[in-house]
Scaffold this motif. Structure first.
Motif, mmCIF file in Angstrom:
data_model
loop_
_atom_site.group_PDB
_atom_site.id
_atom_site.type_symbol
_atom_site.label_atom_id
_atom_site.label_comp_id
_atom_site.label_asym_id
_atom_site.label_seq_id
_atom_site.Cartn_x
_atom_site.Cartn_y
_atom_site.Cartn_z
ATOM 1 N N GLU A 1 6.700 5.019 -6.176
ATOM 2 C CA GLU A 1 7.240 5.203 -4.680
ATOM 3 C C GLU A 1 6.491 5.980 -3.934
ATOM 4 O OE1 GLU A 1 11.142 6.628 -5.252
ATOM 5 O OE2 GLU A 1 10.620 8.526 -5.911
ATOM 6 N N PRO A 2 6.422 5.923 -2.807
ATOM 7 C CA PRO A 2 5.602 6.861 -1.999
ATOM 8 C C PRO A 2 6.290 8.246 -2.210
ATOM 9 C CG PRO A 2 6.344 5.109 -0.540
ATOM 10 C CD PRO A 2 7.140 4.882 -1.650
ATOM 11 N N ARG B 1 5.736 12.450 -0.930
ATOM 12 C CA ARG B 1 5.467 13.276 0.165
ATOM 13 C C ARG B 1 5.049 14.505 -0.473
ATOM 14 N NH1 ARG B 1 10.858 13.677 -0.211
ATOM 15 N NH2 ARG B 1 11.764 15.692 -0.067
ATOM 16 N N SER C 1 0.321 14.081 -0.454
ATOM 17 C CA SER C 1 0.968 12.761 -0.452
ATOM 18 C C SER C 1 0.438 11.569 -1.474
ATOM 19 C CB SER C 1 1.132 12.310 0.997
ATOM 20 O OG SER C 1 1.940 13.303 1.778
ATOM 21 N N TYR C 2 1.303 10.714 -1.652
ATOM 22 C CA TYR C 2 0.826 9.324 -2.692
ATOM 23 C C TYR C 2 1.536 8.474 -2.076
ATOM 24 C CZ TYR C 2 -0.543 13.136 -6.121
ATOM 25 O OH TYR C 2 -1.244 14.398 -6.617
ATOM 26 N N GLN C 3 0.562 7.175 -2.457
ATOM 27 C CA GLN C 3 1.448 5.846 -2.133
ATOM 28 C C GLN C 3 1.612 5.446 -3.537
ATOM 29 O OE1 GLN C 3 1.721 4.540 0.845
ATOM 30 N NE2 GLN C 3 0.732 6.295 1.803
ATOM 31 N N ALA C 4 2.508 4.573 -3.670
ATOM 32 C CA ALA C 4 2.847 3.610 -4.689
ATOM 33 C C ALA C 4 1.956 3.169 -5.444
ATOM 34 C CB ALA C 4 3.929 2.978 -4.397
ATOM 35 N N GLU D 1 -0.378 5.136 -7.221
ATOM 36 C CA GLU D 1 -1.528 6.187 -7.335
ATOM 37 C C GLU D 1 -1.075 6.836 -8.464
ATOM 38 O OE1 GLU D 1 -3.777 6.746 -3.222
ATOM 39 O OE2 GLU D 1 -1.860 7.894 -3.535
ATOM 40 N N ARG E 1 -3.469 1.269 -4.042
ATOM 41 C CA ARG E 1 -3.308 0.833 -2.953
ATOM 42 C C ARG E 1 -4.622 0.063 -2.429
ATOM 43 N NH1 ARG E 1 -3.930 5.871 1.209
ATOM 44 N NH2 ARG E 1 -2.923 7.153 -0.556
#
Length: 655
Positions: A44-45, A47, A258-261, A263, A353
């Protein structure tokens, strides 16, 4: 590089951690690479600042669990094994127990082949470190493995019931051998965390009178399942260092960005780690995750500039700026595209991503970068500051500032007199010197006026000097100043005439006073000693820095080095960059001194040792001047500024 997103062992580990944690603060998926190692990706994303890991204490493996182990606890107690040896033995016993072990889901994901780690290198690989003090350091560590093996054998580890069962089940194989202990040591060295597990004690009343104070004892060396799947990122700060929260009874760390799903997620193994630290301790070369965010922004700007140029609104300036940014991205990508199958550490997997459109942009960036790089190579007269490949190779958040060469003080200077030797010996108690060595040296220094053995022992016992690409740091300069100061300078700094090696607190205060230069003669002596030492160290290497970087980058017709040998070249190149940078800084300071610069202003400016060692912002914290100095030297730590938190406990000094 991922061979399975639903690896059975990885999924079992996650279920085991979830079972004992009740819940996970962040949904993460463990994935396996071709070399058998695992990493964590975000489901999941995420923060910045979000808690990534919360591992309960019950899952930790450490000396406490070793002493309580039914398999080996009695032997640990009877043989008086230290923390390192106890954890070595328990790890071997848990691996031998197989499915009967409580930690079976964790042991199943540990790498079984650690041959790439320097700790397990044989003589044919040790030659890769010729000319570097790392060879002697590595030999000492390997001897420690041999000593630990012999101690465990004498203690009767192979007579344990679990050892007998293991022998029957594996065709007569012994539980404890030089090879098995080496494997366990490499696992601990590369994966263990140093954690403060002590209960927090409330402070009553005003403790400021006593200066720095802590109610806690030494940290505990721990294996932390789940958390140790994350790889190091030099851009991560203290929030990404693992910390044990006593109130929650769990080890926790947070996201530094922060990371994106999809990563991969990263932590910090500790602050100020150099490429040498990563190679020698963790058996890895840091991949460019520390640069990914910066490069991502540059790539976006580059693509936008290209688009603007194609539309007629950007012009030549936009195209040139885009080419420069894309050249950096392409150079870094080329420098760090290390396949995990080569065995040289762990490569960072591609982020989740990346879609088809972004892949096309990446190809566009790489192509434009290669063209810009070729154009840059064809331009004569460009300075080193514009050499993208040289700068980007360090892989440290876009800066080579983490390169460091640890020098033995005894090889640089000898104490001027017995008084200097006593001062340095007092510092050894808080700087890494052993109590036995400090006591022996103190007796010699105080008793016979300071012979050659005493002075050499005092210098060597006080730790190491840190030489960086921006020059030696303030602590290293101060140490050399303390070694060479005259009796008058020592008295002015507060080192009493009758002060001795046991006056540790006084020695720390004296170092605070010596942090600022006051004598031209002393500064000239220490700088020339440094220049001579650095020149000698560089001459000892059989290859040049340029040759090493050619091998790392595969440029100038030189094949790109891979596999475990790459780790050696990474470490040597880092040391050489630090020495070359320090040589330039020292030469600048000597030139200033000879041209009549005021001694108090000698190290001012960007050439000074403050750049890489401490950070210029520290000077602004104390407007009154004196407090800053006292804060730095109350906890005298020498050349390596700052305590290394997080996953740093398994270093040689921890054994």
């Amino acid at each position: 590089m991922d061979i399975s997103n639903e690896d059975p062992a990885a999924m079992r580990l996650k279920a085991w951690v979830l079972k004992h944690s009740k819940s996970l603060p962040t949904n993460m998926t463990p994935k396996r690479r071709e070399d058998g190692t695992y990493y964590l990706t975000a489901e999941e994303p995420v923060r910045r600042g979000q808690v990534l890991v919360r591992v309960p204490r019950a899952l930790l493996m450490n000396a406490h669990t070793a002493r309580g182990s039914p398999a080996c606890g009695r032997l640990v107690a009877e043989a008086g094994l230290n923390e390192w040896q106890a954890l070595l033995l328990q790890l071997l016993c848990e691996r031998a127990a197989g499915e009967a072990s409580f930690w079976a889901p964790y042991v199943a994901v540990l790498p079984q082949d650690m041959s790439h780690h320097p700790l397990l290198w044989g003589p044919e690989r040790m030659v890769w470190l010729r000319g570097s003090p790392l060879a002697a350091q590595l030999a000492e560590r390997q001897q420690q493995v041999t000593d630990d093996t012999e101690l465990l054998l004498v203690a009767g580890a192979n007579e344990l019931p679990i050892a007998e069962e293991y022998k029957k089940a594996h065709g007569g194989a012994e539980l404890v051998t030089r090879e098995s202990v080496g494997w366990a040591a490499a696992v601990l060295l590369s994966r263990a965390f140093s954690l403060d597990l002590a209960e927090e004690e409330p402070m009553e009343g005003d403790m400021s009178y006593w200066g720095t104070w802590t109610a806690h004892g030494p940290d505990t060396l721990c294996l932390v399942p789940w958390a140790d799947l994350m790889q190091h990122c030099s851009a991560a700060g203290p929030e990404s260092c693992a910390v044990y929260q006593f109130e929650l009874g769990a080890v926790m760390l947070a996201a530094h960005t922060s990371y994106q799903a999809g990563e991969p997620l990263f932590d910090s193994h500790g602050p100020h780690l150099s490429p040498v630290d990563l190679v020698m301790d963790y058996g890895m070369e840091e991949q460019p995750q520390g640069l990914q965010q910066q490069l991502g922004q540059q790539q976006q700007a580059a693509v936008a500039a290209v688009a603007a140029g194609e539309g007629g609104s950007g012009g030549d300036a936009a195209q040139e700026g885009a080419a420069e940014a894309m050249s950096l991205a392409a150079a870094v990508a080329a420098a760090h595209a290390v396949d995990a199958s080569e065995g040289a550490g762990v490569a960072v997997p591609a982020g989740g991503r990346e879609g088809q459109q972004q892949q096309q942009q990446h190809e566009q960036v790489a192509a434009a970068g290669a063209e810009a790089e070729a154009q840059a190579a064809a331009r004569p007269g460009d300075g080193d500051e514009d050499d993208v490949t040289t700068v980007s190779y360090a892989g440290m958040s876009g800066s080579a500032g983490r390169d460091r060469f640890d020098a033995n003080p005894a090889d640089v200077v000898a104490p001027r007199s017995s008084r200097n030797a006593a001062l340095l010996t007092a510092l050894a108690a808080v700087h890494g010197g052993t109590a036995t060595a400090a006591t022996a040296t103190a007796a010699a220094a105080d008793g016979d006026g300071g012979g050659a053995a005493a002075t050499a022992g005092a210098t060597a016992g006080a730790g190491s000097l840190a030489l960086g690409s921006g020059g030696p740091d303030t602590a290293s300069l101060t140490f050399l100043r303390a070694a060479l100061a005259t009796d008058v300078e020592l008295v002015r700094a507060g080192w009493r005439v009758k002060a001795g090696a046991k006056d540790v607190e006084l020695a720390c205060r004296v170092m605070g006073a010596l942090a600022e230069p006051s004598s031209k003669a002393t500064e000239a002596a220490l700088l020339r000693a440094l220049a001579t030492y650095i020149q000698g160290r560089l001459a000892a290497f059989p290859t040049s820095l340029e040759a090493d970087e050619d091998r790392l980058l595969g440029r100038n017709g030189v094949p790109r080095v891979s596999g475990p040998e790459r780790l050696a070249v990474v470490a040597l190149a880092s040391q050489k960059r630090a020495l070359v940078g320090s040589a330039a800084a020292v030469a600048c300071w000597i030139q200033r001194l000879d041209s009549g610069w005021p001694v108090a202003e000698l190290y001012d400016g960007e050439e000074g040792g403050e750049v890489w060692g401490e950070g210029a912002e520290d000077d602004e914290e104390d407007e009154e001047g004196g407090g800053q100095q006292q804060q730095e030297w109350d906890d005298w730590g020498g050349g390596r500024k700052g305590a290394a938190a997080g996953r740093k406990g398994a270093r040689a000094g921890k054994r």
